[in-house]
Enzyme design. Structure first.
Site, PDB file in Angstrom:
ATOM      1  N   ARG A 186     -11.756   0.254  -7.755  1.00 36.54           N
ATOM      2  CA  ARG A 186     -11.285   0.047  -6.241  1.00 36.54           C
ATOM      3  C   ARG A 186      -9.983   1.170  -5.540  1.00 36.54           C
ATOM      4  O   ARG A 186     -10.552   1.442  -4.669  1.00 36.54           O
ATOM      5  CB  ARG A 186     -10.484  -0.502  -6.029  1.00 36.54           C
ATOM      6  CG  ARG A 186     -10.454  -1.234  -4.311  1.00 36.54           C
ATOM      7  CD  ARG A 186      -9.938  -2.941  -4.440  1.00 36.54           C
ATOM      8  NE  ARG A 186      -9.243  -2.990  -3.127  1.00 36.54           N
ATOM      9  CZ  ARG A 186      -9.248  -3.653  -1.508  1.00 36.54           C
ATOM     10  NH1 ARG A 186     -10.232  -3.912  -2.090  1.00 36.54           N
ATOM     11  NH2 ARG A 186      -8.753  -3.725  -0.831  1.00 36.54           N
ATOM     12  N   CYS A 191       0.990  -1.372  -0.228  1.00 33.12           N
ATOM     13  CA  CYS A 191       0.174   0.014   0.175  1.00 33.12           C
ATOM     14  C   CYS A 191       0.516   1.437   0.215  1.00 33.12           C
ATOM     15  O   CYS A 191       1.741   1.618   0.886  1.00 33.12           O
ATOM     16  CB  CYS A 191      -0.654  -0.196   1.273  1.00 33.12           C
ATOM     17  SG  CYS A 191      -1.952  -1.412   1.858  1.00 33.12           S
TER      18      CYS A 191
HETATM   19  P1  XMP Z   1      -0.739  -7.628   2.511  1.00 36.43           P
HETATM   20  O1  XMP Z   1      -0.001  -6.893   3.176  1.00 36.43           O
HETATM   21  O2  XMP Z   1      -1.244  -9.645   3.038  1.00 36.43           O
HETATM   22  O3  XMP Z   1      -2.128  -7.247   2.254  1.00 36.43           O
HETATM   23  O4  XMP Z   1      -0.212  -7.506   1.128  1.00 36.43           O
HETATM   24  C1  XMP Z   1      -2.420  -6.950   1.426  1.00 36.43           C
HETATM   25  C2  XMP Z   1      -4.438  -6.004   1.863  1.00 36.43           C
HETATM   26  O5  XMP Z   1      -4.159  -5.003   0.647  1.00 36.43           O
HETATM   27  C3  XMP Z   1      -4.932  -4.424   0.944  1.00 36.43           C
HETATM   28  N1  XMP Z   1      -3.936  -3.575  -0.920  1.00 36.43           N
HETATM   29  C4  XMP Z   1      -3.953  -2.479  -1.295  1.00 36.43           C
HETATM   30  N2  XMP Z   1      -3.700  -1.098  -0.506  1.00 36.43           N
HETATM   31  N3  XMP Z   1      -3.134  -0.067  -2.220  1.00 36.43           N
HETATM   32  C5  XMP Z   1      -3.497  -0.522  -1.104  1.00 36.43           C
HETATM   33  O6  XMP Z   1      -4.238   0.093  -0.156  1.00 36.43           O
HETATM   34  C6  XMP Z   1      -3.128  -1.034  -2.907  1.00 36.43           C
HETATM   35  O7  XMP Z   1      -3.188  -0.963  -4.584  1.00 36.43           O
HETATM   36  C7  XMP Z   1      -3.444  -2.488  -3.157  1.00 36.43           C
HETATM   37  N4  XMP Z   1      -4.003  -4.028  -3.210  1.00 36.43           N
HETATM   38  C8  XMP Z   1      -4.100  -4.125  -1.823  1.00 36.43           C
HETATM   39  C9  XMP Z   1      -5.808  -4.887   0.562  1.00 36.43           C
HETATM   40  O8  XMP Z   1      -7.035  -4.886   1.149  1.00 36.43           O
HETATM   41  C10 XMP Z   1      -5.530  -6.823   0.305  1.00 36.43           C
HETATM   42  O9  XMP Z   1      -6.045  -7.661   1.094  1.00 36.43           O
END
Ligand code: XMP
Length: 486
Positions: free
Chosen positions: A405, A306
Protein backbone atom coordinates in the site's frame (compact mmCIF):
# COMPACT_ATOMS: atom_id res chain seq x y z
CA UNK A 1 4.55 28.49 -18.47
CA UNK A 2 5.47 28.08 -14.84
CA UNK A 3 3.83 31.36 -13.90
CA UNK A 4 0.64 30.06 -15.52
CA UNK A 5 0.99 26.84 -13.59
CA UNK A 6 1.27 28.83 -10.38
CA UNK A 7 -1.59 31.14 -11.38
CA UNK A 8 -3.83 28.16 -12.07
CA UNK A 9 -2.96 26.37 -8.85
CA UNK A 10 -6.07 25.06 -7.08
CA UNK A 11 -6.85 25.73 -3.45
CA UNK A 12 -6.47 22.44 -1.63
CA UNK A 13 -9.28 23.10 0.83
CA UNK A 14 -9.42 21.18 4.08
CA UNK A 15 -12.01 20.82 6.81
CA UNK A 16 -10.53 23.70 8.80
CA UNK A 17 -10.94 26.11 5.87
CA UNK A 18 -14.73 25.90 5.68
CA UNK A 19 -17.82 26.33 7.79
CA UNK A 20 -21.41 25.37 7.16
CA UNK A 21 -23.80 28.29 6.69
CA UNK A 22 -27.17 28.17 8.43
CA UNK A 23 -30.10 27.52 6.12
CA UNK A 24 -33.89 27.65 6.42
CA UNK A 25 -35.42 24.51 7.91
CA UNK A 26 -38.89 23.24 8.79
CA UNK A 27 -37.79 20.08 10.52
CA UNK A 28 -36.27 19.01 13.81
CA UNK A 29 -33.08 16.93 14.11
CA UNK A 30 -35.02 13.78 15.00
CA UNK A 31 -36.82 13.94 11.62
CA UNK A 32 -33.56 13.85 9.68
CA UNK A 33 -32.90 10.80 7.54
CA UNK A 34 -29.28 9.61 7.31
CA UNK A 35 -29.76 6.70 4.89
CA UNK A 36 -27.19 6.62 2.15
CA UNK A 37 -25.08 4.34 -0.03
CA UNK A 38 -21.56 3.10 0.66
CA UNK A 39 -21.32 1.63 -2.83
CA UNK A 40 -23.65 1.16 -5.78
CA UNK A 41 -25.60 -1.66 -4.13
CA UNK A 42 -24.80 -1.31 -0.45
CA UNK A 43 -27.21 0.87 1.44
CA UNK A 44 -26.38 2.22 4.91
CA UNK A 45 -28.62 3.67 7.62
CA UNK A 46 -25.86 6.03 8.76
CA UNK A 47 -23.06 7.42 6.56
CA UNK A 48 -20.18 5.94 8.57
CA UNK A 49 -17.58 3.35 7.67
CA UNK A 50 -14.47 2.23 9.52
CA UNK A 51 -11.00 2.29 8.01
CA UNK A 52 -9.32 -0.97 7.04
CA UNK A 53 -6.43 -0.67 9.48
CA UNK A 54 -5.05 -3.30 11.82
CA UNK A 55 -5.62 -1.09 14.86
CA UNK A 56 -9.21 -0.47 13.80
CA UNK A 57 -11.37 -2.96 11.91
CA UNK A 58 -11.61 -6.63 12.76
CA UNK A 59 -14.79 -8.65 13.12
CA UNK A 60 -15.78 -7.20 16.49
CA UNK A 61 -15.80 -3.59 15.29
CA UNK A 62 -17.43 -4.57 11.99
CA UNK A 63 -20.25 -6.33 13.85
CA UNK A 64 -20.76 -3.39 16.23
CA UNK A 65 -20.85 -0.87 13.38
CA UNK A 66 -23.18 -2.92 11.15
CA UNK A 67 -25.57 -3.24 14.10
CA UNK A 68 -25.71 0.58 14.20
CA UNK A 69 -26.33 0.90 10.45
CA UNK A 70 -22.79 1.66 9.22
CA UNK A 71 -20.22 -0.65 7.68
CA UNK A 72 -16.82 -1.94 8.80
CA UNK A 73 -14.08 -2.57 6.25
CA UNK A 74 -11.81 -5.38 7.43
CA UNK A 75 -8.08 -4.70 7.27
CA UNK A 76 -5.81 -6.74 5.05
CA UNK A 77 -2.60 -6.63 7.05
CA UNK A 78 -2.87 -10.37 7.64
CA UNK A 79 -3.09 -13.58 5.63
CA UNK A 80 -6.02 -13.98 3.23
CA UNK A 81 -7.19 -16.87 5.41
CA UNK A 82 -7.33 -14.62 8.48
CA UNK A 83 -9.24 -11.94 6.62
CA UNK A 84 -11.76 -14.53 5.41
CA UNK A 85 -12.11 -15.80 8.98
CA UNK A 86 -12.93 -12.26 10.17
CA UNK A 87 -15.57 -11.89 7.44
CA UNK A 88 -17.14 -15.25 8.27
CA UNK A 89 -17.35 -14.24 11.93
CA UNK A 90 -19.33 -11.13 10.99
CA UNK A 91 -21.65 -13.16 8.78
CA UNK A 92 -22.26 -15.63 11.59
CA UNK A 93 -23.07 -12.94 14.16
CA UNK A 94 -26.63 -11.96 14.72
CA UNK A 95 -27.97 -13.30 11.45
CA UNK A 96 -31.51 -14.54 11.17
CA UNK A 97 -30.35 -17.91 9.81
CA UNK A 98 -26.69 -18.86 10.15
CA UNK A 99 -25.83 -20.67 6.91
CA UNK A 100 -22.17 -21.29 7.52
CA UNK A 101 -22.90 -23.30 10.68
CA UNK A 102 -20.04 -24.55 12.83
CA UNK A 103 -20.61 -28.26 13.40
CA UNK A 104 -18.91 -31.21 15.04
CA UNK A 105 -18.92 -34.90 14.20
CA UNK A 106 -20.12 -37.63 16.60
CA UNK A 107 -16.69 -39.23 17.01
CA UNK A 108 -14.88 -36.07 18.03
CA UNK A 109 -14.08 -35.54 21.71
CA UNK A 110 -15.55 -33.20 24.28
CA UNK A 111 -12.12 -31.55 24.41
CA UNK A 112 -12.50 -30.65 20.71
CA UNK A 113 -16.06 -29.42 21.24
CA UNK A 114 -14.90 -27.12 24.06
CA UNK A 115 -12.03 -25.77 21.96
CA UNK A 116 -14.37 -25.00 19.06
CA UNK A 117 -16.98 -23.33 21.25
CA UNK A 118 -14.39 -21.26 23.10
CA UNK A 119 -12.58 -20.16 19.95
CA UNK A 120 -15.79 -18.97 18.31
CA UNK A 121 -17.50 -17.77 21.47
CA UNK A 122 -20.61 -19.95 20.98
CA UNK A 123 -22.57 -22.16 23.30
CA UNK A 124 -23.72 -25.05 21.15
CA UNK A 125 -22.87 -27.13 18.07
CA UNK A 126 -25.07 -29.25 15.81
CA UNK A 127 -23.62 -32.74 15.44
CA UNK A 128 -23.57 -33.98 11.83
CA UNK A 129 -22.28 -37.04 9.99
CA UNK A 130 -20.11 -36.88 6.89
CA UNK A 131 -23.16 -36.23 4.68
CA UNK A 132 -24.18 -33.25 6.82
CA UNK A 133 -27.17 -35.17 8.22
CA UNK A 134 -28.20 -33.75 11.58
CA UNK A 135 -27.76 -36.43 14.25
CA UNK A 136 -27.61 -34.43 17.46
CA UNK A 137 -26.85 -31.20 19.28
CA UNK A 138 -24.24 -30.58 21.94
CA UNK A 139 -24.33 -27.51 24.18
CA UNK A 140 -22.06 -25.87 26.70
CA UNK A 141 -24.22 -27.32 29.46
CA UNK A 142 -23.54 -30.87 28.15
CA UNK A 143 -19.78 -30.46 28.03
CA UNK A 144 -19.06 -28.37 31.09
CA UNK A 145 -18.72 -31.17 33.63
CA UNK A 146 -17.97 -34.04 31.26
CA UNK A 147 -14.67 -35.89 30.94
CA UNK A 148 -12.63 -34.31 28.13
CA UNK A 149 -11.87 -37.63 26.41
CA UNK A 150 -15.54 -38.64 26.16
CA UNK A 151 -16.97 -38.77 22.62
CA UNK A 152 -19.55 -36.25 21.45
CA UNK A 153 -22.02 -39.00 20.46
CA UNK A 154 -22.24 -40.18 24.08
CA UNK A 155 -23.13 -36.78 25.47
CA UNK A 156 -25.16 -35.02 22.75
CA UNK A 157 -28.94 -34.65 22.67
CA UNK A 158 -29.92 -37.17 19.97
CA UNK A 159 -31.81 -36.30 16.77
CA UNK A 160 -35.17 -37.70 17.95
CA UNK A 161 -35.22 -35.19 20.82
CA UNK A 162 -34.30 -32.17 18.72
CA UNK A 163 -36.91 -29.67 17.57
CA UNK A 164 -36.01 -28.55 14.05
CA UNK A 165 -37.69 -26.62 11.23
CA UNK A 166 -37.62 -26.46 7.47
CA UNK A 167 -36.20 -23.70 5.32
CA UNK A 168 -38.54 -20.80 4.66
CA UNK A 169 -39.71 -20.51 8.28
CA UNK A 170 -40.60 -16.93 9.23
CA UNK A 171 -38.98 -14.97 12.04
CA UNK A 172 -42.25 -14.97 14.01
CA UNK A 173 -42.72 -18.70 13.66
CA UNK A 174 -39.12 -19.40 14.70
CA UNK A 175 -39.52 -17.15 17.72
CA UNK A 176 -42.73 -18.92 18.73
CA UNK A 177 -41.10 -22.38 18.50
CA UNK A 178 -38.04 -21.28 20.48
CA UNK A 179 -40.22 -19.75 23.21
CA UNK A 180 -42.72 -22.59 23.34
CA UNK A 181 -40.04 -25.26 23.74
CA UNK A 182 -37.74 -23.04 25.82
CA UNK A 183 -34.81 -23.80 23.57
CA UNK A 184 -31.94 -21.57 22.41
CA UNK A 185 -31.23 -23.11 19.00
CA UNK A 186 -33.40 -24.22 16.10
CA UNK A 187 -31.64 -26.24 13.38
CA UNK A 188 -33.00 -25.83 9.84
CA UNK A 189 -33.02 -29.06 7.85
CA UNK A 190 -34.15 -30.22 4.40
CA UNK A 191 -36.73 -32.99 3.88
CA UNK A 192 -34.00 -35.64 4.30
CA UNK A 193 -32.75 -34.21 7.57
CA UNK A 194 -29.61 -32.56 6.13
CA UNK A 195 -28.51 -29.47 8.07
CA UNK A 196 -29.11 -26.23 6.11
CA UNK A 197 -28.75 -23.62 8.82
CA UNK A 198 -29.30 -22.61 12.41
CA UNK A 199 -31.54 -20.03 14.07
CA UNK A 200 -30.58 -18.94 17.58
CA UNK A 201 -32.61 -17.06 20.17
CA UNK A 202 -29.67 -14.78 20.89
CA UNK A 203 -29.52 -13.68 17.24
CA UNK A 204 -33.27 -13.07 17.04
CA UNK A 205 -33.08 -10.90 20.15
CA UNK A 206 -30.23 -8.96 18.59
CA UNK A 207 -32.41 -8.17 15.56
CA UNK A 208 -35.03 -6.63 17.82
CA UNK A 209 -32.46 -4.71 19.82
CA UNK A 210 -30.80 -3.20 16.74
CA UNK A 211 -33.53 -2.22 14.26
CA UNK A 212 -31.05 -0.03 12.34
CA UNK A 213 -28.65 -2.87 11.59
CA UNK A 214 -27.73 -3.37 7.95
CA UNK A 215 -28.13 -6.87 6.58
CA UNK A 216 -27.83 -8.84 3.36
CA UNK A 217 -30.67 -10.74 1.67
CA UNK A 218 -30.19 -13.62 4.10
CA UNK A 219 -30.41 -11.41 7.17
CA UNK A 220 -26.67 -11.53 7.87
CA UNK A 221 -24.80 -8.38 8.90
CA UNK A 222 -23.09 -6.58 6.07
CA UNK A 223 -19.31 -6.24 5.97
CA UNK A 224 -16.62 -5.04 3.59
CA UNK A 225 -13.00 -6.07 3.18
CA UNK A 226 -9.88 -4.34 1.96
CA UNK A 227 -7.76 -5.93 -0.75
CA UNK A 228 -4.69 -5.14 -2.77
CA UNK A 229 -5.59 -4.73 -6.44
CA UNK A 230 -2.85 -7.25 -7.21
CA UNK A 231 -4.28 -9.99 -5.01
CA UNK A 232 -6.97 -11.66 -7.08
CA UNK A 233 -6.72 -14.83 -5.00
CA UNK A 234 -7.67 -12.95 -1.84
CA UNK A 235 -10.50 -11.15 -3.63
CA UNK A 236 -11.95 -14.46 -4.77
CA UNK A 237 -11.55 -16.04 -1.34
CA UNK A 238 -13.35 -13.12 0.32
CA UNK A 239 -16.11 -12.74 -2.28
CA UNK A 240 -18.57 -15.28 -0.79
CA UNK A 241 -18.38 -13.70 2.68
CA UNK A 242 -18.39 -9.95 2.06
CA UNK A 243 -20.76 -7.43 0.55
CA UNK A 244 -18.15 -5.11 -0.84
CA UNK A 245 -14.43 -5.18 -1.60
CA UNK A 246 -12.43 -2.00 -1.13
CA UNK A 247 -9.28 -1.52 -3.17
CA UNK A 248 -6.76 -0.35 -0.62
CA UNK A 249 -3.84 1.56 -2.11
CA UNK A 250 -2.46 4.96 -1.20
CA UNK A 251 -2.46 6.20 -4.81
CA UNK A 252 -4.93 4.40 -7.06
CA UNK A 253 -4.45 6.75 -10.02
CA UNK A 254 -1.75 4.49 -11.40
CA UNK A 255 -1.78 2.57 -14.69
CA UNK A 256 -0.91 -0.79 -13.12
CA UNK A 257 -3.53 -0.35 -10.41
CA UNK A 258 -6.19 0.56 -12.98
CA UNK A 259 -5.55 -2.60 -15.04
CA UNK A 260 -5.44 -4.76 -11.91
CA UNK A 261 -8.73 -3.29 -10.65
CA UNK A 262 -10.32 -3.95 -14.04
CA UNK A 263 -9.33 -7.60 -13.76
CA UNK A 264 -10.70 -7.90 -10.22
CA UNK A 265 -14.01 -6.33 -11.22
CA UNK A 266 -14.33 -8.77 -14.10
CA UNK A 267 -13.68 -11.74 -11.81
CA UNK A 268 -15.86 -10.99 -8.77
CA UNK A 269 -19.57 -10.28 -8.49
CA UNK A 270 -19.64 -8.14 -5.32
CA UNK A 271 -19.31 -4.34 -5.39
CA UNK A 272 -15.75 -3.05 -5.74
CA UNK A 273 -14.96 0.41 -4.33
CA UNK A 274 -11.75 2.00 -5.64
CA UNK A 275 -9.34 4.16 -3.66
CA UNK A 276 -7.67 6.20 -2.70
CA UNK A 277 -7.97 8.89 -5.31
CA UNK A 278 -7.86 12.65 -4.90
CA UNK A 279 -8.62 14.36 -8.20
CA UNK A 280 -11.28 14.83 -10.87
CA UNK A 281 -8.94 13.27 -13.43
CA UNK A 282 -8.44 10.10 -11.40
CA UNK A 283 -12.20 9.59 -11.09
CA UNK A 284 -12.59 10.36 -14.79
CA UNK A 285 -10.01 7.74 -15.73
CA UNK A 286 -11.73 5.07 -13.68
CA UNK A 287 -15.19 6.01 -14.93
CA UNK A 288 -14.14 5.99 -18.58
CA UNK A 289 -11.75 3.03 -18.50
CA UNK A 290 -13.60 0.53 -16.32
CA UNK A 291 -17.25 -0.49 -16.23
CA UNK A 292 -18.81 -1.28 -12.92
CA UNK A 293 -16.67 0.54 -10.40
CA UNK A 294 -19.04 0.67 -7.39
CA UNK A 295 -17.75 3.75 -5.57
CA UNK A 296 -14.71 5.88 -4.76
CA UNK A 297 -12.74 6.17 -1.53
CA UNK A 298 -11.18 9.62 -1.64
CA UNK A 299 -8.55 11.68 0.15
CA UNK A 300 -4.80 11.53 0.26
CA UNK A 301 -2.71 12.77 3.15
CA UNK A 302 -5.43 14.04 5.53
CA UNK A 303 -5.42 11.01 7.85
CA UNK A 304 -4.47 11.76 11.45
CA UNK A 305 -1.55 9.32 11.26
CA UNK A 306 -0.34 10.34 7.78
CA UNK A 307 3.12 11.65 7.08
CA UNK A 308 2.77 11.31 3.31
CA UNK A 309 2.44 15.06 2.86
CA UNK A 310 5.21 15.95 5.28
CA UNK A 311 7.57 13.72 3.37
CA UNK A 312 6.41 14.05 -0.23
CA UNK A 313 4.35 17.28 -0.33
CA UNK A 314 1.71 15.24 -2.16
CA UNK A 315 -1.70 16.16 -0.74
CA UNK A 316 -5.28 15.84 -1.88
CA UNK A 317 -7.05 16.79 1.35
CA UNK A 318 -10.21 14.82 1.95
CA UNK A 319 -12.54 17.75 1.33
CA UNK A 320 -10.75 18.79 -1.86
CA UNK A 321 -10.79 15.18 -3.08
CA UNK A 322 -14.49 14.87 -2.24
CA UNK A 323 -15.50 17.97 -4.23
CA UNK A 324 -13.49 16.96 -7.28
CA UNK A 325 -14.47 13.31 -7.39
CA UNK A 326 -18.12 14.12 -6.68
CA UNK A 327 -18.11 16.55 -9.61
CA UNK A 328 -16.63 13.93 -11.94
CA UNK A 329 -19.28 11.45 -10.82
CA UNK A 330 -22.01 14.01 -11.49
CA UNK A 331 -20.58 15.16 -14.83
CA UNK A 332 -20.46 11.57 -16.07
CA UNK A 333 -23.89 10.84 -14.55
CA UNK A 334 -22.67 7.59 -12.99
CA UNK A 335 -24.17 8.18 -9.52
CA UNK A 336 -21.36 6.45 -7.65
CA UNK A 337 -20.98 7.03 -3.91
CA UNK A 338 -17.98 9.09 -2.82
CA UNK A 339 -16.50 8.08 0.54
CA UNK A 340 -14.56 10.87 2.26
CA UNK A 341 -11.64 9.21 4.00
CA UNK A 342 -9.17 10.73 6.45
CA UNK A 343 -9.07 13.63 8.88
CA UNK A 344 -12.60 13.35 10.29
CA UNK A 345 -12.65 14.50 13.93
CA UNK A 346 -16.14 15.84 14.51
CA UNK A 347 -19.71 15.47 13.24
CA UNK A 348 -19.22 18.91 11.64
CA UNK A 349 -16.41 17.51 9.48
CA UNK A 350 -18.81 14.82 8.31
CA UNK A 351 -21.45 17.45 7.54
CA UNK A 352 -18.95 19.42 5.43
CA UNK A 353 -17.98 16.29 3.49
CA UNK A 354 -21.65 15.54 2.80
CA UNK A 355 -22.31 19.16 1.80
CA UNK A 356 -19.55 18.87 -0.78
CA UNK A 357 -20.74 15.65 -2.40
CA UNK A 358 -19.78 12.71 -0.15
CA UNK A 359 -22.25 9.88 0.41
CA UNK A 360 -20.41 8.53 3.43
CA UNK A 361 -17.23 9.01 5.43
CA UNK A 362 -14.50 6.64 6.56
CA UNK A 363 -12.97 7.03 10.01
CA UNK A 364 -9.85 5.46 11.45
CA UNK A 365 -8.88 7.63 14.39
CA UNK A 366 -12.39 7.84 15.88
CA UNK A 367 -13.06 4.11 15.67
CA UNK A 368 -9.54 3.16 16.84
CA UNK A 369 -10.54 4.71 20.18
CA UNK A 370 -13.52 2.37 20.55
CA UNK A 371 -13.71 -0.66 22.80
CA UNK A 372 -14.28 -2.98 19.82
CA UNK A 373 -11.27 -1.82 17.76
CA UNK A 374 -8.34 -4.15 17.24
CA UNK A 375 -5.87 -2.01 19.15
CA UNK A 376 -4.54 -2.43 22.65
CA UNK A 377 -5.99 -0.45 25.57
CA UNK A 378 -3.29 1.30 27.59
CA UNK A 379 -3.49 3.31 30.78
CA UNK A 380 -1.21 6.27 31.40
CA UNK A 381 -1.56 8.09 34.71
CA UNK A 382 -5.01 6.60 35.18
CA UNK A 383 -6.27 7.80 31.77
CA UNK A 384 -7.15 5.22 29.13
CA UNK A 385 -5.93 5.33 25.54
CA UNK A 386 -5.86 3.00 22.58
CA UNK A 387 -2.89 2.46 20.33
CA UNK A 388 -3.23 3.74 16.78
CA UNK A 389 -0.75 3.71 13.92
CA UNK A 390 -0.76 4.39 10.19
CA UNK A 391 -0.72 1.52 7.74
CA UNK A 392 2.40 3.05 6.26
CA UNK A 393 4.12 3.38 9.65
CA UNK A 394 7.19 1.36 10.59
CA UNK A 395 5.04 -0.73 12.92
CA UNK A 396 2.54 -1.72 10.21
CA UNK A 397 5.23 -2.14 7.61
CA UNK A 398 6.92 -4.67 9.82
CA UNK A 399 3.92 -6.84 9.06
CA UNK A 400 4.79 -7.78 5.51
CA UNK A 401 1.29 -7.73 4.05
CA UNK A 402 1.01 -3.95 4.45
CA UNK A 403 3.97 -3.25 2.24
CA UNK A 404 2.34 -2.79 -1.13
CA UNK A 405 0.00 0.00 0.00
CA UNK A 406 2.58 2.60 0.95
CA UNK A 407 5.65 1.25 -0.82
CA UNK A 408 4.69 2.94 -4.08
CA UNK A 409 6.27 5.30 -5.06
CA UNK A 410 8.62 5.58 -2.09
CA UNK A 411 9.58 2.05 -1.25
CA UNK A 412 11.87 2.80 1.65
CA UNK A 413 9.90 5.62 3.17
CA UNK A 414 7.70 5.40 6.21
CA UNK A 415 4.44 7.30 5.58
CA UNK A 416 2.69 7.09 8.91
CA UNK A 417 3.20 7.59 12.62
CA UNK A 418 2.45 5.49 15.71
CA UNK A 419 0.70 6.87 18.76
CA UNK A 420 -2.29 6.82 21.06
CA UNK A 421 -5.87 8.06 20.80
CA UNK A 422 -8.22 8.70 23.72
CA UNK A 423 -10.35 5.73 24.68
CA UNK A 424 -13.91 6.62 23.67
CA UNK A 425 -16.01 3.70 24.90
CA UNK A 426 -18.20 1.37 22.82
CA UNK A 427 -19.10 1.88 19.15
CA UNK A 428 -22.77 2.24 20.08
CA UNK A 429 -22.10 5.29 22.28
CA UNK A 430 -19.64 6.86 19.86
CA UNK A 431 -22.04 6.44 16.95
CA UNK A 432 -24.91 7.88 19.01
CA UNK A 433 -22.81 10.96 19.77
CA UNK A 434 -21.77 11.42 16.13
CA UNK A 435 -25.30 10.83 14.80
CA UNK A 436 -26.70 13.44 17.18
CA UNK A 437 -24.00 15.93 16.17
CA UNK A 438 -24.47 15.26 12.48
CA UNK A 439 -28.25 15.64 12.68
CA UNK A 440 -27.79 18.93 14.53
CA UNK A 441 -25.39 20.11 11.79
CA UNK A 442 -27.84 19.10 9.07
CA UNK A 443 -30.61 20.91 10.91
CA UNK A 444 -28.54 24.12 10.90
CA UNK A 445 -27.80 23.64 7.21
CA UNK A 446 -31.51 23.24 6.42
CA UNK A 447 -31.17 19.66 5.20
CA UNK A 448 -33.54 16.77 5.87
CA UNK A 449 -31.43 14.11 4.26
CA UNK A 450 -28.15 13.60 2.44
CA UNK A 451 -29.53 14.62 -0.94
CA UNK A 452 -30.59 17.89 0.67
CA UNK A 453 -27.05 18.29 1.97
CA UNK A 454 -25.73 18.05 -1.59
CA UNK A 455 -28.34 20.44 -2.98
CA UNK A 456 -29.14 22.94 -0.22
CA UNK A 457 -26.26 23.13 2.26
CA UNK A 458 -24.00 26.13 1.70
CA UNK A 459 -20.44 26.59 2.88
CA UNK A 460 -18.21 29.60 3.52
CA UNK A 461 -14.48 30.12 3.88
CA UNK A 462 -13.35 31.04 7.34
CA UNK A 463 -10.28 33.16 8.11
CA UNK A 464 -7.63 31.90 10.58
CA UNK A 465 -8.83 34.56 13.04
CA UNK A 466 -12.42 33.49 12.50
CA UNK A 467 -11.45 29.91 13.21
CA UNK A 468 -10.28 30.99 16.66
CA UNK A 469 -13.59 32.72 17.32
CA UNK A 470 -15.47 29.58 16.26
CA UNK A 471 -14.04 27.70 19.25
CA UNK A 472 -14.61 28.41 22.95
CA UNK A 473 -12.53 31.47 23.83
CA UNK A 474 -11.86 33.92 26.64
CA UNK A 475 -12.75 31.38 29.25
CA UNK A 476 -10.68 29.15 31.46
CA UNK A 477 -11.84 25.58 31.22
CA UNK A 478 -10.38 23.72 34.22
CA UNK A 479 -11.10 20.24 32.92
CA UNK A 480 -11.58 19.43 29.27
CA UNK A 481 -14.37 16.91 28.97
CA UNK A 482 -15.30 17.12 25.27
CA UNK A 483 -13.50 15.03 22.73
CA UNK A 484 -13.83 17.46 19.83
CA UNK A 485 -10.27 18.68 20.30
CA UNK A 486 -10.64 22.45 20.83
P1 XMP B 1 -8.04 9.16 10.23
O1 XMP B 1 -7.87 10.65 10.14
O2 XMP B 1 -9.43 8.74 10.50
O3 XMP B 1 -7.67 8.64 8.75
O4 XMP B 1 -7.04 8.58 11.17
C1 XMP B 1 -7.71 7.28 8.40
C2 XMP B 1 -7.23 7.12 6.97
O5 XMP B 1 -5.83 7.45 6.84
C3 XMP B 1 -5.26 6.73 5.75
N1 XMP B 1 -4.03 6.08 6.24
C4 XMP B 1 -2.79 6.51 5.99
N2 XMP B 1 -2.34 7.54 5.22
N3 XMP B 1 -0.11 6.99 5.81
C5 XMP B 1 -0.99 7.75 5.11
O6 XMP B 1 -0.56 8.65 4.39
C6 XMP B 1 -0.49 5.94 6.61
O7 XMP B 1 0.33 5.28 7.24
C7 XMP B 1 -1.90 5.69 6.68
N4 XMP B 1 -2.63 4.74 7.33
C8 XMP B 1 -3.94 5.02 7.03
C9 XMP B 1 -6.30 5.76 5.26
O8 XMP B 1 -6.88 6.30 4.11
C10 XMP B 1 -7.27 5.68 6.43
O9 XMP B 1 -8.56 5.30 6.05
Amino acid sequence: MFRTKLKNASIAITFNDLVLLPGFTRSEPNEIDLTTYFSKNIKLKIPFSSAPMDTVTGSELAIALALQGGIGILHRNCSAENEVEMAKKVKRAGSYIIRDVLTISPNQTIEEAITLMTRHNIHGLPVVDKDKMLIGIITWRDVRFTARDQLVKNVMTPREKIISANDGITVEEAKRILQEHRIEKLPIVDSNGRLLGLITYKDLRMQEKYPNSIRDEEGRLRVGAAISPFDLRRAKMLEPFVDVLVIDVAHAHNANVISAVKRIIEEVSVDVVVGNIGTYEAAEDYITKIDDVAGFRVGLGSGSICTTTVITRAFAPTLFATVNVADAVNDYKVRLPVIADGGIRTPGDIALALALGASAVMMGNIFAGCKESLSKLVSIGGVFYKEYYGMGSARAKAKRAALDRYSIPSKDIVEGVEGLVPYRGGVEDVVREFVAGLKAAMGYAGANNIKDMWEKARVAFVTPLGLNESKPHDIIIPQQKMSWGY
